[in-house]
Design a protein around this motif. Sequence first.
Motif, PDB file in Angstrom:
ATOM      1  N   ALA A  80      -6.940   1.266 -11.431  1.00  9.90           N
ATOM      2  CA  ALA A  80      -7.123   0.226 -10.683  1.00  9.90           C
ATOM      3  C   ALA A  80      -6.402  -1.276 -10.890  1.00  9.90           C
ATOM      4  O   ALA A  80      -6.219  -1.506 -11.799  1.00  9.90           O
ATOM      5  CB  ALA A  80      -8.848  -0.968 -10.560  1.00  9.90           C
ATOM      6  N   VAL A  81      -5.904  -1.827  -9.828  1.00 15.39           N
ATOM      7  CA  VAL A  81      -5.357  -2.699  -9.344  1.00 15.39           C
ATOM      8  C   VAL A  81      -4.711  -3.462  -8.839  1.00 15.39           C
ATOM      9  O   VAL A  81      -5.599  -3.486  -7.277  1.00 15.39           O
ATOM     10  CB  VAL A  81      -3.774  -2.303  -8.774  1.00 15.39           C
ATOM     11  CG1 VAL A  81      -2.449  -2.632  -8.653  1.00 15.39           C
ATOM     12  CG2 VAL A  81      -2.773  -0.734  -9.300  1.00 15.39           C
TER      13      VAL A  81
ATOM     14  N   PHE B 109       0.866  -0.528  -0.010  1.00 18.71           N
ATOM     15  CA  PHE B 109      -0.322   0.463  -0.026  1.00 18.71           C
ATOM     16  C   PHE B 109       0.822   1.051   0.732  1.00 18.71           C
ATOM     17  O   PHE B 109       1.807   1.017  -0.010  1.00 18.71           O
ATOM     18  CB  PHE B 109      -0.805  -0.028   1.281  1.00 18.71           C
ATOM     19  CG  PHE B 109      -2.207  -1.122   1.156  1.00 18.71           C
ATOM     20  CD1 PHE B 109      -2.868  -0.796   0.707  1.00 18.71           C
ATOM     21  CD2 PHE B 109      -2.084  -2.112   2.130  1.00 18.71           C
ATOM     22  CE1 PHE B 109      -3.342  -1.859   0.405  1.00 18.71           C
ATOM     23  CE2 PHE B 109      -2.468  -3.226   1.607  1.00 18.71           C
ATOM     24  CZ  PHE B 109      -4.225  -2.894   1.531  1.00 18.71           C
ATOM     25  N   GLY B 110       0.410   2.367  -0.439  1.00 18.78           N
ATOM     26  CA  GLY B 110       1.115   3.805  -0.344  1.00 18.78           C
ATOM     27  C   GLY B 110       1.151   3.971   0.640  1.00 18.78           C
ATOM     28  O   GLY B 110       0.493   3.802   2.239  1.00 18.78           O
TER      29      GLY B 110
ATOM     30  N   ASP C 235      -8.287   4.063   5.592  1.00 19.53           N
ATOM     31  CA  ASP C 235      -7.798   3.406   4.023  1.00 19.53           C
ATOM     32  C   ASP C 235      -7.528   1.399   4.268  1.00 19.53           C
ATOM     33  O   ASP C 235      -7.673   0.850   3.686  1.00 19.53           O
ATOM     34  CB  ASP C 235      -6.476   3.753   3.093  1.00 19.53           C
ATOM     35  CG  ASP C 235      -6.874   4.952   3.174  1.00 19.53           C
ATOM     36  OD1 ASP C 235      -7.355   5.463   2.073  1.00 19.53           O
ATOM     37  OD2 ASP C 235      -6.084   6.073   3.517  1.00 19.53           O
ATOM     38  N   LEU C 236      -6.606   1.656   5.902  1.00 17.89           N
ATOM     39  CA  LEU C 236      -6.284   0.230   6.613  1.00 17.89           C
ATOM     40  C   LEU C 236      -6.938  -0.025   7.549  1.00 17.89           C
ATOM     41  O   LEU C 236      -7.021   0.991   8.201  1.00 17.89           O
ATOM     42  CB  LEU C 236      -4.958  -0.037   5.916  1.00 17.89           C
ATOM     43  CG  LEU C 236      -3.656   0.020   4.659  1.00 17.89           C
ATOM     44  CD1 LEU C 236      -3.218   0.113   4.806  1.00 17.89           C
ATOM     45  CD2 LEU C 236      -4.833  -1.027   3.963  1.00 17.89           C
TER      46      LEU C 236
ATOM     47  N   ASN D 203     -14.333   2.445   0.420  1.00 16.71           N
ATOM     48  CA  ASN D 203     -12.771   2.168  -0.761  1.00 16.71           C
ATOM     49  C   ASN D 203     -11.996   1.699   0.976  1.00 16.71           C
ATOM     50  O   ASN D 203     -10.657   2.427   0.279  1.00 16.71           O
ATOM     51  CB  ASN D 203     -12.697   3.264  -1.689  1.00 16.71           C
ATOM     52  CG  ASN D 203     -13.940   3.175  -2.762  1.00 16.71           C
ATOM     53  OD1 ASN D 203     -13.894   2.248  -3.244  1.00 16.71           O
ATOM     54  ND2 ASN D 203     -13.796   4.869  -3.437  1.00 16.71           N
TER      55      ASN D 203
ATOM     56  N   GLN E   1      -9.174  -4.570  -4.791  1.00 16.83           N
ATOM     57  CA  GLN E   1      -8.446  -3.911  -6.104  1.00 16.83           C
ATOM     58  C   GLN E   1      -8.266  -2.199  -4.839  1.00 16.83           C
ATOM     59  O   GLN E   1      -8.920  -2.197  -3.902  1.00 16.83           O
ATOM     60  CB  GLN E   1      -8.942  -3.191  -7.130  1.00 16.83           C
ATOM     61  CG  GLN E   1      -9.484  -4.371  -7.997  1.00 16.83           C
ATOM     62  CD  GLN E   1     -10.041  -3.464  -9.068  1.00 16.83           C
ATOM     63  OE1 GLN E   1     -11.584  -3.247  -8.972  1.00 16.83           O
ATOM     64  NE2 GLN E   1     -10.297  -3.955 -10.339  1.00 16.83           N
ATOM     65  N   GLY E   2      -7.241  -2.066  -5.111  1.00 15.16           N
ATOM     66  CA  GLY E   2      -6.566  -0.741  -4.529  1.00 15.16           C
ATOM     67  C   GLY E   2      -6.568  -0.093  -5.749  1.00 15.16           C
ATOM     68  O   GLY E   2      -6.473   0.172  -7.314  1.00 15.16           O
ATOM     69  N   ARG E   3      -5.511   1.303  -5.842  1.00 20.54           N
ATOM     70  CA  ARG E   3      -5.425   2.293  -6.395  1.00 20.54           C
ATOM     71  C   ARG E   3      -4.315   2.602  -6.748  1.00 20.54           C
ATOM     72  O   ARG E   3      -3.728   3.463  -5.901  1.00 20.54           O
ATOM     73  CB  ARG E   3      -6.741   3.451  -6.559  1.00 20.54           C
ATOM     74  CG  ARG E   3      -7.224   4.668  -6.906  1.00 20.54           C
ATOM     75  CD  ARG E   3      -8.289   5.836  -7.104  1.00 20.54           C
ATOM     76  NE  ARG E   3      -7.614   6.358  -5.455  1.00 20.54           N
ATOM     77  CZ  ARG E   3      -6.824   7.133  -5.510  1.00 20.54           C
ATOM     78  NH1 ARG E   3      -6.131   8.322  -6.415  1.00 20.54           N
ATOM     79  NH2 ARG E   3      -6.537   7.287  -3.773  1.00 20.54           N
ATOM     80  N   SER E   4      -3.800   3.313  -8.167  1.00 21.92           N
ATOM     81  CA  SER E   4      -2.456   3.548  -8.396  1.00 21.92           C
ATOM     82  C   SER E   4      -2.382   5.098  -8.645  1.00 21.92           C
ATOM     83  O   SER E   4      -3.764   5.527  -8.416  1.00 21.92           O
ATOM     84  CB  SER E   4      -2.632   3.464  -9.831  1.00 21.92           C
ATOM     85  OG  SER E   4      -2.580   3.819 -10.721  1.00 21.92           O
ATOM     86  N   GLY E   5      -0.985   5.493  -8.076  1.00 19.83           N
ATOM     87  CA  GLY E   5      -0.980   7.682  -8.415  1.00 19.83           C
ATOM     88  C   GLY E   5      -2.049   7.855  -9.959  1.00 19.83           C
ATOM     89  O   GLY E   5      -2.737   9.253  -9.236  1.00 19.83           O
TER      90      GLY E   5
ATOM     91  N   CYS F   4      -1.441   6.006   3.303  1.00 20.23           N
ATOM     92  CA  CYS F   4      -2.544   5.466   3.216  1.00 20.23           C
ATOM     93  C   CYS F   4      -2.794   5.414   5.719  1.00 20.23           C
ATOM     94  O   CYS F   4      -1.925   5.675   6.009  1.00 20.23           O
ATOM     95  CB  CYS F   4      -2.924   4.022   2.947  1.00 20.23           C
ATOM     96  SG  CYS F   4      -3.314   3.442   1.598  1.00 20.23           S
TER      97      CYS F   4
ATOM     98  N   VAL G  39      -9.902  -0.939   2.768  1.00 27.11           N
ATOM     99  CA  VAL G  39      -9.363  -2.203   3.125  1.00 27.11           C
ATOM    100  C   VAL G  39      -9.610  -3.077   4.060  1.00 27.11           C
ATOM    101  O   VAL G  39      -8.032  -2.606   5.230  1.00 27.11           O
ATOM    102  CB  VAL G  39      -8.362  -3.145   2.342  1.00 27.11           C
ATOM    103  CG1 VAL G  39      -7.364  -4.053   2.051  1.00 27.11           C
ATOM    104  CG2 VAL G  39      -8.845  -2.205   0.620  1.00 27.11           C
TER     105      VAL G  39
END
Lengths: 411, 411
Positions: free
Chosen positions: B276-277, B119-120, B178-179, B209, B268-272, B123, B211
């Motif tokens: 969707a990743v 994760f980024g 986020d988490l 959104n 899914q997560g989100r890229s910069g 988060c 996780v």
Amino acid sequence: MARVNDHYLKLRASYLFSETGRRVREFQAAHPDAKLIRLGIGDVTQPLPAAVIHAMHEAVDEMARAETFRGYPPETGWDFLVEAIARHDYGERGIKLAPDEIVVSDGAKSDTGNIQEIFGPDCVVALSDPVYPAYLDVTVMGGRAGNADANGRYDRVVYLPCTAENNFQPHLPDRPVDLIYLCYPNNPTGAVLTRAALKTWVDYARERNAVILYDAAYEAYIRDGEIPHSIYEIEGAREAAIEFRSFSKTAGFTGTRCAYTVVPKELQGRSGSGEAVSLNALWVRRQSTKFNGVAYVIQRGAAATYTDEGRRQVKGLVDHYMDNARIIRDGLEAAGLTVHGGRNAPYIWVKTPGRLSSWDFFDKLLNEAHVVGTPGAGFGPSGEGYVRLTAFGARAAAEEAVERIKTRVAL
Amino acid sequence: MARVNDHYLKLRASYLFSETGRRVREFQAAHPDAKLIRLGIGDVTQPLPAAVIHAMHEAVDEMARAETFRGYPPETGWDFLVEAIARHDYGERGIKLAPDEIVVSDGAKSDTGNIQEIFGPDCVVALSDPVYPAYLDVTVMGGRAGNADANGRYDRVVYLPCTAENNFQPHLPDRPVDLIYLCYPNNPTGAVLTRAALKTWVDYARERNAVILYDAAYEAYIRDGEIPHSIYEIEGAREAAIEFRSFSKTAGFTGTRCAYTVVPKELQGRSGSGEAVSLNALWVRRQSTKFNGVAYVIQRGAAATYTDEGRRQVKGLVDHYMDNARIIRDGLEAAGLTVHGGRNAPYIWVKTPGRLSSWDFFDKLLNEAHVVGTPGAGFGPSGEGYVRLTAFGARAAAEEAVERIKTRVAL
């Protein structure tokens, strides 16, 4: 959606082994009767030493009784293993390590990757070229590689070419670096560093305040008495280097998983506010927070490699693979090929004949001799013009591979 | 010197277990004849199930012969284990998982820590209070906690108090996160989440959104048929949650090291750049680059817990500890104490009597009953006023502890 680690998206697909796998499957489908000899992957094939088997059986039995059952292991390793490592792998070479400078783990791949976590994100990483691909991948994942160009070269990584011209011994970096991965005996080239060459690196790291990440996973394959087995044989290395070792290639532990990392107490990094910080303390903190130690049964197996019987058997294993290496090396030389490595390492680095590319020679060996190697270009641009063969197979396979290359391949 | 990861320097010393250890040692030195009963640490004491022992012996023998020797394991787990997990832990509860959604590892501690790496860095992490300390420490090490105040509370962490007032079920976060780490059955409170409560969390995570990082390491201790064992029993959870499981507390594997993590393909997560990743793809990449799989012998042992014999024996182990939990809970209630947990979890969360602080009641139990617990305040501010006892000891120890608390402690 939660933001992901964007650095992961800069990873190149792991092309090398998927592409060799694809070509091998295609060949096999077209030639179902061909008997392939696989000298591509660096995985061992000989069984675990009898002393290890015996110790693991005993340890399993200990886990069967409440009186001898073992719960959580010490996160950095059971004393019996750490002390055996200090005494045999280091003490016998005149290197004094405190037990808490040795941190037992499940593998050198884990440790050489996770170690970057204790360093700052801006650290500049130097890698040899060709290189074990995981060092590069973890550098990318940790955000220290920058961006890749069309050829897959990352703009923040300092690449150190290892070619026949420099005898596969990289020159010192031409710009400042913080972390330097060195792997000797080397995967993939099979090269070793002399004591003098290694001293140059230790002196450089001390002068420039860099840390050497020294992967000595193949040290047991060194035959030449002049070649150092540990970077701590070099004066000053305790202030300059972390060393990674593994039971994988020494004692056949690729499927049994035990390794260790040495972080000397003298070794320091620098905090944002300029204070010196013990890297040993950071690594122990990392491991005790994100890892729970290695299974008791496995650590007992690893410790058995240090008994008299275990040491004889480990030596027998290594000798077996090194005899394979000699057979492959001598055979290919007799066939007129130029061959590096294989004298102090289980890897043979074969120059492609007639200016063939790595992939073309890979295909030629596959099609004409039914021998699977690994194209050197897959390990980095300076690997172009080479194919790596490994000595980890059975004796008959090494002999048959040489015979086929001699008789079936038009060189 | 190379720059270190400055986030590590924001970690608080792990005060809890070092301080309890210090007090225990001091007491023992002053009272050398006192026979301590240790209900502080959450480590198992019963031997491995016979089916596991048998399977490990067989697997060790396989490693002794070239024909059956196993080298590098698949990085995400051998098929025989992954398929048994999918069939028994999930299929039998009506949850369909693809084998490549299950990633075998050496421990839930490793996985719940390493998972943050995909994760980024920005988060926001939500943690229950009290909490298993490693979740907080890895959040700090990953740079997601911010700075600590004088009480050790980090300014970027969203704390979710779990108290008797909310029946130890946290309220939804009051600001975006986020988490979200959720651990049920809970360590340290022994609380569980009903299906309805868990659905609230899954719905929240899908809407916002986020996780959920769902630690189900203690699911085998659930007795109440209405309590979900897996978060994937809740509709929509495949788009909202990663689940962590372990053989440690189920089958006595704390010293044997095997666990697994489920990352559904939908997650899914989100890229910069807003794409969707797949989190499954990122986790598999993390594990295959920085981990080399679990030993064959260990995976064979874990798989044996799914045989008919293994399942009976595992149930026997869990029943044993849950009988301890009942004995402790009933005994303390009979002594007039207020007790939570211990019905669907191996942890008993004891309210301190007469407004005693956690540490004062810890001292009282130690001095008057020679029983070692863990002060609840060590797990977070909302743990103040509680002591945690574990059910992982021998039967006689549980009975004797209760007897001593009843007869020797002035409540």
